[in-house]
Design a protein around this motif. Structure first.
Motif, short mmCIF file in Angstrom:
data_model
loop_
_atom_site.label_atom_id
_atom_site.label_comp_id
_atom_site.label_asym_id
_atom_site.label_seq_id
_atom_site.Cartn_x
_atom_site.Cartn_y
_atom_site.Cartn_z
N HIS A 231 12.49 40.56 63.83
CA HIS A 231 12.20 39.25 63.53
C HIS A 231 11.69 38.27 64.66
CE1 HIS A 231 13.05 35.90 60.98
NE2 HIS A 231 13.94 35.08 61.55
N CYS A 234 8.32 39.44 65.14
CA CYS A 234 6.98 39.69 63.92
C CYS A 234 6.19 38.53 64.04
CB CYS A 234 8.15 39.45 62.81
SG CYS A 234 7.04 39.64 61.25
N ARG A 237 6.58 35.37 61.57
CA ARG A 237 7.62 34.56 62.02
C ARG A 237 7.39 33.04 61.81
NH1 ARG A 237 12.61 34.61 64.65
NH2 ARG A 237 13.45 32.63 64.46
N CYS A 259 5.98 35.25 55.15
CA CYS A 259 6.97 36.17 55.54
C CYS A 259 7.41 37.05 54.35
CB CYS A 259 7.99 35.12 56.14
SG CYS A 259 9.72 35.73 56.23
N LEU A 260 8.26 38.13 54.68
CA LEU A 260 8.73 39.10 53.50
C LEU A 260 9.92 38.97 53.51
CD1 LEU A 260 6.38 41.98 54.66
CD2 LEU A 260 6.07 40.54 52.84
N CYS A 265 13.25 41.81 53.52
CA CYS A 265 13.06 42.07 54.87
C CYS A 265 14.40 42.20 55.81
CB CYS A 265 11.95 41.24 55.57
SG CYS A 265 11.40 41.93 57.22
S1 SF4 Z 1 8.48 39.17 57.67
FE1 SF4 Z 1 9.63 37.52 57.76
S2 SF4 Z 1 11.94 38.21 57.86
FE2 SF4 Z 1 10.66 39.69 58.30
S3 SF4 Z 1 10.67 40.27 60.33
FE3 SF4 Z 1 8.93 38.94 59.63
S4 SF4 Z 1 9.48 36.87 59.95
FE4 SF4 Z 1 11.27 38.10 59.83
#
Ligand code: SF4
Ligand code: SF4
Lengths: 363, 219
Positions: A231, A234, A237, A259-260, A265
């Motif tokens: 996170h 990522c 983010r 974001c997932l 996630c």
């Molecule tokens: S997709 Fe969203 S929740 Fe997953 S690591 Fe990336 S920022 Fe974090």
């Protein structure tokens, strides 16, 4: 390959240029969070290092870990480094089989007693030793015997490190991790399902350079690779921080790369190097391909309440519970209310007086 | 119990139990009050009880000038932490996700930086409220164990939430679990403490306002 060949000699023999070698040293330095000024020292240490004997035991596993490692886009320097260790025993890769293979393991153990590195992938079944045996030897017995002479143990992949999928509920084989059994040796956990190839080579490089095990986190994972959460590194983010989420796998948000988190996630609770080192020779990593992180490098990732369920949401049927609660509350409230009414009416009829003490209810 | 199992328990059975205790308790306590009823007012109406009641619900939210001058600190800190709690609860994306899961409705979230700042301000306001309660002799005299308990269960979700967001102290899995658990503690204590004011304040204001309204008095 002679056993006494140094790593530098082995690499040169295999056609690795000085430039390629230094590049690997620089990458290793940055992966281990060491300053660039350390590169020459690393190169010198690696140059002179003797190829360590490595015994690799595979227990309850799917061979995904060794597949991951051997698919490290050869011929990378990482792959060659791997060639340059003396892998004296590994089921999937060795030519020998049966008693010849076991003899190789025993010889390697004898010759390098106290010095070899033991790599384990797969978990160990305790419910019944017969669930997994090699040449008639139970996994437990083989692990205990082989670990005795090891300088250090590397638990490769989530199964060896934390029990992994075999340990997932209801854990029919009574699977446990290496660390559950071996208590008197330094253990380096390299979890992941599978782990990133460069991480295992990095851990081996550290051992070669410094002759020590790297700095580990509370779960026994090398800080250099598992020091930051997915996170935190990522690239999606900024969307999380702005509150922009993909709701399905093909909606507007998914197409825009939001974001997932909502899709389940586990990046916020997962420590691994995916977001920085990436997979397939640095091509991308799962979140980049549009799939939420499963949290594969964390203990019990298989039982985390569903891969596609956001970590902050309830796992039980709350609306149903709420309806029952309100229904029961209404019934109880009406009954208690009626009781209170009767009490009041009685008090009125009997001219009961309210005193100051009635108003002081204490705590 | 592993950390993952603990988080699952907190998100699952524990949350379910907390929801049941919270709702059951709140409904019981509200009905207990309502069922008691009032004596019918036989006097002729001089105005609207309903209008008076509704007016009081709004007007009592704002202190009069004289009161404000006397208790400015309580007023300001009170407003700050109440608004802060609602902003954090209702406008942080993962919270909205929870509401969506339970109620099926969703709304846009505020950026995490705004929520973060709001959390710090709210925590500071709550700390100030506690210091005031202890430092002021009258407040201290009036305070019971429950007042401190209520303060604690209110600030805990804020502190644990802040720690979970910044990942301070424990593993992220544990931090999320502890945060959710602190909210469950709040839910479970809610119906049996002064926290019930979140519901009863509207009832009592309406009650007062309705009496005045019926008499045609401007309350
Ligand atoms: S997709 Fe969203 S929740 Fe997953 S690591 Fe990336 S920022 Fe974090
Ligand atoms: S993104 Fe998450 S689930 Fe996927 S490999 Fe990396 S740590 Fe494992």
């Amino acid at each position: 390959m002679s056993k006494d060949e140094t790593l530098g000699e082995a690499l040169r023999r295999q056609g690795v240029t000085r430039r390629g070698f230094l590049k690997f040293c620089a990458a290793t330095a940055s992966m281990m969070a060491l300053p660039p000024s350390m590169v020459p020292a690393i190169a010198a240490a690696l140059e002179k290092a003797r190829r360590p004997s490595v015994i690799w035991l595979s227990f309850q596993e799917c061979t995904g870990c060794i597949e991951s490692l051997t698919r490290s886009h050869s011929p990378t320097v990482e792959g060659l480094i791997f060639d340059a260790i003396s892998l004296d025993y590994q089921h999937a890769l060795q030519a020998a089989a049966g008693s010849a293979a076991e003899a190789a393991r025993e010889t390697a153990m004898e010759e390098n007693y106290g010095k070899y590195i033991l790599i384990v992938d797969g978990s160990i079944p305790l419910a019944n030793p017969g669930y997994s045996t090699i040449a008639g030897i139970s996994n437990l017995a083989m692990l205990e015997e082989t670990a005795k002479g090891a300088a250090a143990v590397v638990s490769m992949g989530s199964c060896a490190a934390f029990g992994g999928i075999p340990k997932a509920k209801p854990n029919p084989t009574g699977a446990v991790s290496v660390g559950d059994i071996i208590k008197d040796k330094p253990i380096i956990n390299v979890p992941g399902c599978p782990p990133i190839p460069v991480v295992i080579t990095g851990v081996l490089a550290h051992f070669l350079i410094f002759g020590t095990i790297p700095e580990l986190d509370a779960l026994g994972r090398p800080m250099a690779y598992y020091g930051q959460s997915i996170h935190d590194r990522c690239y999606r983010r900024p969307f999380y921080d702005k509150g922009k989420f993909a709701n399905t796998f093909d909606d507007e948000g998914a197409k825009k790369g939001w974001c997932l988190y909502k899709l389940g996630c586990k990046g916020p609770t997962t420590y691994n190097a995916c977001a920085t080192t990436k997979w397939n020779d640095g091509t991308s990593f799962p979140i980049e391909a549009g799939h939420p992180c499963l949290g594969c490098s964390e203990p019990d990732f298989w039982d985390g309440g569903g891969f596609y369920k956001a970590i902050s949401t309830p796992t039980e049927d709350i609306p149903k519970a709420a309806i029952y609660a309100v229904g029961a509350g209404a019934a109880a409230g009406l009954a208690l209310g009626a009781l209170n009414r009767a009490k009041r009416d009685k008090a009125v009829a009997e001219h009961v007086k309210t005193t100051i003490d009635d108003l002081e209810k204490g705590d | 119990m592993s950390e993952t199992e603990f988080l699952l328990w907190v998100r699952g059975p524990a949350f379910q139990v907390a929801t049941i205790i919270f709702l059951l308790g709140v409904v019981v306590r509200i009905l207990e009050i309502l069922v008691l009823g009032r004596k019918p007012d036989l006097a002729e109406a001089r105005g609207s009880a309903v209008a008076g009641g509704l007016r009081a619900i709004i007007s009592r939210s704002f202190a009069e000038r004289a009161t404000l001058q006397r208790t400015a600190f309580t007023e300001v800190t009170g407003w700050i932490f109440h608004i802060g709690i609602f902003v954090i609860l209702l406008l942080f994306a993962p919270h909205i996700l929870l509401f969506e899961e339970v109620f099926g409705v969703s709304w846009p979230a505020l950026p995490t930086t705004v929520i973060d700042a709001t959390t710090i301000v709210t925590i500071i306001a709550l700390l100030a409220v506690l210091i005031h309660r202890i430092a002021n002799p009258v407040m201290r005299f009036l305070s019971r164990f429950q007042d401190y308990l209520v303060w604690l269960v209110t600030i805990l979700p804020l502190v644990t939430g802040y720690m979970a967001f910044h990942r301070i102290g424990l593993t992220p899995t544990m931090l999320i679990a502890v945060h959710i658990l602190s909210v469950e503690l709040l839910m479970v204590t809610f119906p049996f403490t002064k926290l019930m004011h979140a519901f009863t304040l509207f009832m009592s204001r309406y009650y007062d306002g309705a009496i005045a309204g019926y008499k045609g008095v401007n309350s």
